[in-house]
Design a protein around this motif. Structure first.
Motif, PDB file in Angstrom:
ATOM      1  N   ARG A 126       0.829  -1.207   0.000  1.00 50.91           N
ATOM      2  CA  ARG A 126       0.000   0.000   0.000  1.00 50.91           C
ATOM      3  C   ARG A 126       0.863   1.256   0.000  1.00 50.91           C
ATOM      4  O   ARG A 126       0.579   2.228  -0.724  1.00 50.91           O
ATOM      5  N   ASP A 127       1.939   1.224   0.773  1.00 50.23           N
ATOM      6  CA  ASP A 127       2.846   2.378   0.778  1.00 50.23           C
ATOM      7  C   ASP A 127       3.465   2.601  -0.599  1.00 50.23           C
ATOM      8  O   ASP A 127       3.614   3.749  -1.053  1.00 50.23           O
ATOM      9  N   LEU A 128       3.842   1.499  -1.265  1.00 52.72           N
ATOM     10  CA  LEU A 128       4.475   1.618  -2.578  1.00 52.72           C
ATOM     11  C   LEU A 128       3.512   2.229  -3.599  1.00 52.72           C
ATOM     12  O   LEU A 128       3.915   3.051  -4.430  1.00 52.72           O
ATOM     13  N   GLU A 129       2.202   1.830  -3.529  1.00 54.68           N
ATOM     14  CA  GLU A 129       1.235   2.401  -4.458  1.00 54.68           C
ATOM     15  C   GLU A 129       1.092   3.900  -4.256  1.00 54.68           C
ATOM     16  O   GLU A 129       1.051   4.679  -5.226  1.00 54.68           O
ATOM     17  N   VAL A 130       1.050   4.325  -2.998  1.00 50.55           N
ATOM     18  CA  VAL A 130       0.928   5.756  -2.723  1.00 50.55           C
ATOM     19  C   VAL A 130       2.184   6.501  -3.153  1.00 50.55           C
ATOM     20  O   VAL A 130       2.115   7.593  -3.749  1.00 50.55           O
TER      21      VAL A 130
END
Length: 701
Positions: A458-462
């Motif tokens: 999720r952090d990588l997508e953001v």
């Protein structure tokens, strides 16, 4: 591949490929063994057919059959690419002791070659199966290369020591036979029958040289292959007495006095080797053990202290691992240097083409070398020229600076590449590593790992939506998280996730080459630039000990020659030239120029060699030129030789104590580096960091 070396274990598909490569290697190894066995069987059948009528062939012992097998292995290995060069290296190392027995030299060379290859190969395969990773494989290969030279040196040193022990008994037998017959050749011939195998072979060769048509030339040929200075001195004084005759003084026979002096020298050398082996025994193994414990310690620390992942996956963790491997390699190499027992380091080299000579043909590189090297007729130029002469290197002045430039470029490039790879590796960990659990002790559960992976994804997508922009604000990241349907989280969790993403973006953009890293690469490059100079200084120090050994041989020869009637200074110089190795070129110049002016030639010889002990001999030879008799000039030679012997004995004791202290420090340095740099200090640092986190959490309660 460089990235995997630093990261550690490769992915599973890489492990599968490595396993297939290992299986293929084993198959090729088995095929090579089958072909070798087939060739052996054909050779055995041919030999059996050739000796079919000989009844003694059927009664060959297992040792004799293994000897025939090793002889054939030697022939096959000598025709195999790569292995032939390795075989020649081992043969050259053993040729000093077994120089005059080709059959045994081939057998011993093949035996040690096959033993080392099989031992290192099987060890590497077993260790690789236990830890199938590219990084560990490269470490194993590097360790195998180092162990290879260690095993060769151990075997060669054992042979050299055995030869020294046999020479003590040989000299005692020669003394007895000489007192019985008063004929040197008969004494050597009879003593060779009772001596050890290696000493007997050299004694017979000396006997053949003394009875050759041209004994002087035959001895010159023997001097080139003699394994130690004691055999050269023994051959020389034997020929000296055969040519000029023995003379009995108050102390006894000159020849027997020479044998007594050589025996004392050999006893001193044997005691030095025994004591050094005892003090440094086992340190090589202790220095290499940490190579195989870096991965187990890392796995244990990660499983017991999850917070240690933060260190092992960081740049400091990779640099620490690289530093530990460097400490292990440097410690092992220096330990091997301390244990070396090569008597005469200097050997006359042929004029073979070197890589420095090849690179000097490039105009640009030659221009850089000329620009960086000191100009002629300057003190720095004279200092380097003198160092090149005193260290007996084959390098020319311009080749030496080409070597320094290449070492600088390689060290700088490797260090800078390492920093680039570390930055790229750190970026990868920032993007893809699971979010670490808050626990410090114990093991991370499967659910915690899965939750950390989901949070990292999720952090990588953001972060991708923010395009890794360093100007991203808190509100922008929080808005992106709020729009995410999967993020049903309260305000506190949202703030924690937002801050974590901002920290990742900041850390990601901070992974670039810093100025101090370029400065560090320049510093490492400077060390590489200075390394050839330091190596020459080290070689000069070693050569200084060899020079003193050679001077003692000159004194032994002069002590015999001074008693001979009608001996001249020129004849003494000619005899010194026969024994000389390090001083051969200056003495040859002196002999050639002697007829044009004795004093001028001797003065030039004295100025060319700065060694004090040698200059004293030249000063006395100057006095003997039309001034005083030779016997009178060297009347105190016995006292000087006795003093030098005691001086060297004391220096040997100091050297052994120094080597023992350095050996213990170098032997245990890798273990200390592994325990403290890779476990204790990081664990303490992470503990303090976790304590600060817990303290902040307690304050918020």
């Amino acid at each position: 591949m460089n990235l995997w070396i630093i990261i550690g274990d490769p992915p599973m598909n890489i492990k599968t490929a490595l396993f297939l490569i290992l299986v293929l290697s084993l198959f090729l190894f088995g095929a090579a063994y089958a072909v070798l066995a087939w060739l052996m069987s054909r050779q055995r059948q041919a030999v059996q057919q050739h000796f079919l009528g000989n009844p003694t062939f059927k009664r060959l012992s297992i040792r004799e059959r293994s000897s025939l097998w090793l002889q054939k292995c030697y022939v096959i290995l000598s025709k195999t690419p790569l292995l032939s060069a390795y075989l020649r290296k081992i043969r050259k190392r053993l040729s000093g002791v077994h120089a005059y027995d080709e059959i045994k030299l081939r057998r011993e060379t093949a035996k040690i070659t096959l033993t080392i290859i099989l031992l290192l190969g099987l060890s590497a395969i077993i260790l690789f199966l236990l830890n199938p990773s590219i990084s560990f494989l490269l470490i194993i290969l590097l360790t195998a290369i180092i162990l290879n030279s260690l095993l060769i040196d151990m075997y060669a040193n054992r042979l050299e020591k055995r030869l020294l022990v046999q020479m003590v008994d040989l000299f005692s037998e020669v003394r007895h036979r000489y007192q019985q017959h008063e004929m040197i050749d008969e004494a050597l011939y009879e003593a060779a029958d009772t001596a050890g195998y290696e000493a007997a072979a050299h004694t017979r060769k000396i006997y053949e040289a003394l009875n050759a048509k041209d004994p002087s030339q035959a001895l010159e040929n023997y001097y080139e292959t003699a394994p130690n200075r004691f055999l050269k001195a023994f051959a020389g004084i034997s020929y000296l007495i055969m040519e000029f005759g023995d003379k009995v003084k108050e102390q006894g026979s000159i020849y027997l006095q020479g044998l007594s002096g050589l025996t004392k020298e050999i006893h001193l050398e044997i005691l030095r080797r025994d004591k050094l082996d005892y003090l440094l025994k086992g340190l090589n193994v202790i220095a290499l053990v940490p190579v195989f414990f870096t991965k187990p310690i890392e796995k244990w620390a990660r499983s017991s202290f999850p917070a240690m992942d933060q260190f092992y996956t960081s740049k400091w963790g990779y640099l620490t691992k690289i530093s530990i491997y460097l400490v292990i390699i440097i410690s092992f190499v220096l330990l091997q240097r301390l244990q070396q027992d090569q008597e005469t380091t200097y050997r006359a080299r042929g004029s073979k083409r070197t890589w420095e000579h090849l690179l000097s043909s490039f105009g640009f590189l030659k221009w850089i070398a000329d620009w960086m090297a000191p100009r002629p007729a300057t003190p720095a130029y004279a200092k380097i020229i003198r160092l090149l002469k005193e260290s007996s290197t084959h390098l020319r002045y311009e080749w030496f600076y080409i070597r320094r430039i290449v070492f600088f470029a390689v060290a700088f490039a490797v260090t800078l590449s390492t920093f680039f790879v570390l930055h790229e590796t750190a970026k990868k960990h920032i993007l893809y590593d699971p979010v670490a659990a808050s626990a410090f002790f114990g093991q991370v559960s499967v659910d915690q790992k899965k939750t950390g992976q989901i949070a990292s994804h999720r952090d990588l997508e953001v972060m991708k939506e923010m395009r890794m922009s360093p100007s991203a604000s808190y509100d922008e990241v929080a808005m992106r998280l709020s729009k995410n349907e999967a993020s049903n989280q309260n305000q506190e969790t949202l703030a924690e996730t937002t801050n974590r993403i901002l920290q990742k973006i900041k850390a990601y953009n901070n992974e670039y080459l810093k100025w101090w890293e370029v400065l560090g690469a320049c510093l490492v490059g400077w060390v590489g630039y200075q390394f050839p100079l330091w190596l020459l200084l080290f070689q000069r120090k070693i050569r200084y000990m060899d020079m003193r050994h050679e001077v003692y041989q000159f004194q032994t020869v002069i002590a015999m020659l001074r008693e001979m009637e009608r001996i001249s200074v020129e004849e003494i110089l000619e005899w010194m030239n026969r024994f000389a190795i390090i001083f051969k070129t200056p003495i040859q110049k002196c002999v050639l120029h002697y007829d044009h002016g004795a004093e001028m030639a001797l003065t030039a010889l004295k100025e060319e060699i700065p060694l004090t002990e040698f200059q004293r001999i030249v000063d006395k030879l100057l006095l003997c030129v039309e001034k005083i008799p030779i016997a009178r000039a060297f009347d105190d030679l016995e006292n000087e030789m006795s003093f030098y012997f005691e001086q060297r004995k004391q220096e040997y004791e100091k050297m052994i104590d120094t080597k023992a202290a350095l050996g213990k420090m170098l032997g245990f340095a890798p273990m200390y580096a592994l325990i403290f740099l890779y476990l204790v200090i990081p664990l303490i640092a992470i503990s303090f960091m976790q304590m600060n986190v817990y303290y902040e959490q307690i304050q918020k309660i």
